[in-house]
Design a protein around this motif. Sequence first.
Motif, PDB file in Angstrom:
ATOM      1  N   MET A   1       0.653  -1.190   0.116  1.00 38.52           N
ATOM      2  CA  MET A   1      -0.098   0.190   0.074  1.00 38.52           C
ATOM      3  C   MET A   1       1.004   1.417  -0.049  1.00 38.52           C
ATOM      4  SD  MET A   1      -3.074   1.191   2.652  1.00 38.52           S
ATOM      5  CE  MET A   1      -3.754  -0.344   2.643  1.00 38.52           C
ATOM      6  N   LYS A   2       2.132   1.245   0.517  1.00 38.10           N
ATOM      7  CA  LYS A   2       2.824   2.440   0.788  1.00 38.10           C
ATOM      8  C   LYS A   2       3.593   2.867  -0.705  1.00 38.10           C
ATOM      9  CE  LYS A   2       6.560   2.829   3.600  1.00 38.10           C
ATOM     10  NZ  LYS A   2       7.267   2.749   4.712  1.00 38.10           N
ATOM     11  N   GLY A   3       4.021   1.815  -1.157  1.00 42.90           N
ATOM     12  CA  GLY A   3       4.409   2.016  -2.488  1.00 42.90           C
ATOM     13  C   GLY A   3       6.094   2.909  -2.225  1.00 42.90           C
ATOM     14  N   ARG A   4       6.200   3.938  -2.885  1.00 38.75           N
ATOM     15  CA  ARG A   4       7.340   4.834  -2.746  1.00 38.75           C
ATOM     16  C   ARG A   4       7.323   5.676  -1.774  1.00 38.75           C
ATOM     17  NH1 ARG A   4      10.847   4.359  -7.614  1.00 38.75           N
ATOM     18  NH2 ARG A   4       9.768   2.945  -9.097  1.00 38.75           N
ATOM     19  N   LEU A   5       6.252   5.775  -0.921  1.00 44.27           N
ATOM     20  CA  LEU A   5       6.184   6.919   0.302  1.00 44.27           C
ATOM     21  C   LEU A   5       6.981   6.372   1.217  1.00 44.27           C
ATOM     22  CD1 LEU A   5       2.261   7.232   0.391  1.00 44.27           C
ATOM     23  CD2 LEU A   5       3.755   8.794  -0.507  1.00 44.27           C
ATOM     24  N   THR A   6       7.433   7.412   1.947  1.00 44.55           N
ATOM     25  CA  THR A   6       8.484   7.340   3.021  1.00 44.55           C
ATOM     26  C   THR A   6       7.500   7.804   4.269  1.00 44.55           C
ATOM     27  OG1 THR A   6       9.457   9.316   2.807  1.00 44.55           O
ATOM     28  CG2 THR A   6      10.624   7.605   1.778  1.00 44.55           C
ATOM     29  N   CYS A   7       8.116   7.368   5.500  1.00 45.27           N
ATOM     30  CA  CYS A   7       7.459   7.791   6.737  1.00 45.27           C
ATOM     31  C   CYS A   7       7.433   9.320   6.797  1.00 45.27           C
ATOM     32  CB  CYS A   7       8.336   7.017   7.936  1.00 45.27           C
ATOM     33  SG  CYS A   7       7.735   5.438   7.960  1.00 45.27           S
ATOM     34  N   ASP A   8       8.673   9.884   6.126  1.00 47.08           N
ATOM     35  CA  ASP A   8       8.575  11.480   6.347  1.00 47.08           C
ATOM     36  C   ASP A   8       7.463  12.122   5.542  1.00 47.08           C
ATOM     37  OD1 ASP A   8      10.820  11.460   7.830  1.00 47.08           O
ATOM     38  OD2 ASP A   8      12.381  11.486   6.183  1.00 47.08           O
ATOM     39  N   HIS A   9       7.056  11.659   4.291  1.00 45.05           N
ATOM     40  CA  HIS A   9       6.029  12.121   3.665  1.00 45.05           C
ATOM     41  C   HIS A   9       4.722  12.111   4.596  1.00 45.05           C
ATOM     42  CE1 HIS A   9       8.850  11.313   0.071  1.00 45.05           C
ATOM     43  NE2 HIS A   9       8.107  12.356  -0.216  1.00 45.05           N
ATOM     44  N   ILE A  10       4.422  10.943   4.859  1.00 43.79           N
ATOM     45  CA  ILE A  10       3.259  10.572   5.964  1.00 43.79           C
ATOM     46  C   ILE A  10       3.167  11.568   6.969  1.00 43.79           C
ATOM     47  CG2 ILE A  10       2.081   8.966   7.165  1.00 43.79           C
ATOM     48  CD1 ILE A  10       3.108   6.696   5.285  1.00 43.79           C
ATOM     49  N   ASN A  11       4.394  11.808   7.511  1.00 45.44           N
ATOM     50  CA  ASN A  11       4.534  12.534   8.983  1.00 45.44           C
ATOM     51  C   ASN A  11       4.325  13.977   8.474  1.00 45.44           C
ATOM     52  OD1 ASN A  11       4.879  10.658  10.803  1.00 45.44           O
ATOM     53  ND2 ASN A  11       7.125  10.770  10.523  1.00 45.44           N
ATOM     54  N   THR A  12       4.838  14.226   7.517  1.00 43.89           N
ATOM     55  CA  THR A  12       4.446  15.848   6.695  1.00 43.89           C
ATOM     56  C   THR A  12       3.019  16.018   6.794  1.00 43.89           C
ATOM     57  OG1 THR A  12       6.624  15.816   5.505  1.00 43.89           O
ATOM     58  CG2 THR A  12       4.908  17.483   5.011  1.00 43.89           C
ATOM     59  N   VAL A  13       2.220  15.142   6.068  1.00 46.51           N
ATOM     60  CA  VAL A  13       0.800  15.305   5.924  1.00 46.51           C
ATOM     61  C   VAL A  13       0.155  15.360   7.207  1.00 46.51           C
ATOM     62  CG1 VAL A  13      -1.235  14.255   4.995  1.00 46.51           C
ATOM     63  CG2 VAL A  13       0.948  14.352   3.667  1.00 46.51           C
ATOM     64  N   VAL A  14       0.657  14.390   8.138  1.00 43.42           N
ATOM     65  CA  VAL A  14      -0.132  14.590   9.532  1.00 43.42           C
ATOM     66  C   VAL A  14       0.201  15.866  10.271  1.00 43.42           C
ATOM     67  CG1 VAL A  14      -0.027  13.181  11.744  1.00 43.42           C
ATOM     68  CG2 VAL A  14      -0.026  11.837   9.677  1.00 43.42           C
ATOM     69  N   GLU A  15       1.504  16.444  10.173  1.00 42.54           N
ATOM     70  CA  GLU A  15       1.652  17.557  10.666  1.00 42.54           C
ATOM     71  C   GLU A  15       0.752  18.616  10.106  1.00 42.54           C
ATOM     72  OE1 GLU A  15       6.149  18.119  10.480  1.00 42.54           O
ATOM     73  OE2 GLU A  15       6.237  16.638  11.779  1.00 42.54           O
ATOM     74  N   ALA A  16       0.797  18.745   8.737  1.00 45.77           N
ATOM     75  CA  ALA A  16      -0.053  19.805   8.137  1.00 45.77           C
ATOM     76  C   ALA A  16      -1.589  19.738   8.538  1.00 45.77           C
ATOM     77  CB  ALA A  16      -0.037  19.784   6.384  1.00 45.77           C
ATOM     78  N   MET A  17      -2.014  18.336   8.682  1.00 50.83           N
ATOM     79  CA  MET A  17      -3.641  18.258   9.090  1.00 50.83           C
ATOM     80  C   MET A  17      -3.627  18.766  10.422  1.00 50.83           C
ATOM     81  SD  MET A  17      -4.389  14.370   7.721  1.00 50.83           S
ATOM     82  CE  MET A  17      -5.864  14.368   8.232  1.00 50.83           C
ATOM     83  N   ASN A  18      -2.715  18.541  11.395  1.00 51.24           N
ATOM     84  CA  ASN A  18      -2.633  18.995  12.556  1.00 51.24           C
ATOM     85  C   ASN A  18      -2.824  20.437  12.696  1.00 51.24           C
ATOM     86  OD1 ASN A  18      -2.721  16.539  13.814  1.00 51.24           O
ATOM     87  ND2 ASN A  18      -0.617  16.473  14.323  1.00 51.24           N
ATOM     88  N   LYS A  19      -1.974  21.214  11.937  1.00 51.29           N
ATOM     89  CA  LYS A  19      -1.852  22.562  11.735  1.00 51.29           C
ATOM     90  C   LYS A  19      -3.106  23.233  11.188  1.00 51.29           C
ATOM     91  CE  LYS A  19       0.134  26.190   8.884  1.00 51.29           C
ATOM     92  NZ  LYS A  19       1.130  26.652   7.725  1.00 51.29           N
ATOM     93  N   ALA A  20      -3.834  22.655  10.197  1.00 54.41           N
ATOM     94  CA  ALA A  20      -5.044  22.862   9.835  1.00 54.41           C
ATOM     95  C   ALA A  20      -6.189  22.762  11.019  1.00 54.41           C
ATOM     96  CB  ALA A  20      -5.661  21.943   8.782  1.00 54.41           C
ATOM     97  N   VAL A  21      -6.005  21.777  12.008  1.00 48.39           N
ATOM     98  CA  VAL A  21      -7.104  21.582  13.029  1.00 48.39           C
ATOM     99  C   VAL A  21      -6.829  22.827  13.863  1.00 48.39           C
ATOM    100  CG1 VAL A  21      -7.512  20.212  14.884  1.00 48.39           C
ATOM    101  CG2 VAL A  21      -7.275  18.952  13.047  1.00 48.39           C
ATOM    102  N   VAL A  22      -5.706  23.076  14.200  1.00 50.59           N
ATOM    103  CA  VAL A  22      -5.295  24.330  15.082  1.00 50.59           C
ATOM    104  C   VAL A  22      -5.848  25.743  14.580  1.00 50.59           C
ATOM    105  CG1 VAL A  22      -3.550  25.670  16.181  1.00 50.59           C
ATOM    106  CG2 VAL A  22      -3.256  23.018  16.348  1.00 50.59           C
ATOM    107  N   CYS A  23      -5.710  25.866  13.366  1.00 51.16           N
ATOM    108  CA  CYS A  23      -6.084  27.110  12.773  1.00 51.16           C
ATOM    109  C   CYS A  23      -7.531  27.215  12.889  1.00 51.16           C
ATOM    110  CB  CYS A  23      -5.741  27.147  11.354  1.00 51.16           C
ATOM    111  SG  CYS A  23      -3.755  27.576  11.241  1.00 51.16           S
ATOM    112  N   LYS A  24      -8.230  26.050  12.510  1.00 52.28           N
ATOM    113  CA  LYS A  24      -9.730  26.127  12.377  1.00 52.28           C
ATOM    114  C   LYS A  24     -10.141  26.234  13.990  1.00 52.28           C
ATOM    115  CE  LYS A  24     -13.890  23.628  11.039  1.00 52.28           C
ATOM    116  NZ  LYS A  24     -14.301  22.247  10.502  1.00 52.28           N
ATOM    117  N   TYR A  25      -9.647  25.706  14.731  1.00 55.41           N
ATOM    118  CA  TYR A  25     -10.291  25.898  16.147  1.00 55.41           C
ATOM    119  C   TYR A  25      -9.875  27.237  16.688  1.00 55.41           C
ATOM    120  CZ  TYR A  25     -12.316  21.464  16.536  1.00 55.41           C
ATOM    121  OH  TYR A  25     -13.352  20.124  15.877  1.00 55.41           O
TER     122      TYR A  25
END
Length: 100
Positions: A1-25
Amino acid sequence: MKGRLTCDHINTVVEAMNKAVVCKYKILNQPLKSMNGPVRKLYHRFLEEDTKDTKGIPADIKEFTQLKVDKCFHRILNILHHCQRVKEARGTRLVRYIIC
């Protein structure tokens, strides 16, 4: 499922999602009188988009982050869904991702 993705890519997306949550709230927790025009429109849009299934759930990745929503982003969401970190709520015209 992961393919060529690294954990760094996934962590970057998770951090961006957390940033969006903080801004919205931050917007949702501000007093209404202290908001300017564009922020007030965002506030009312957030309240309008809340449904019974998605009450209080953040959704706007494009609004608050610089992430590109492309196939790679959707693969990362699929990985997060598989790990039970994100749920999918389908509506009439929107697909919302619920952070678990």
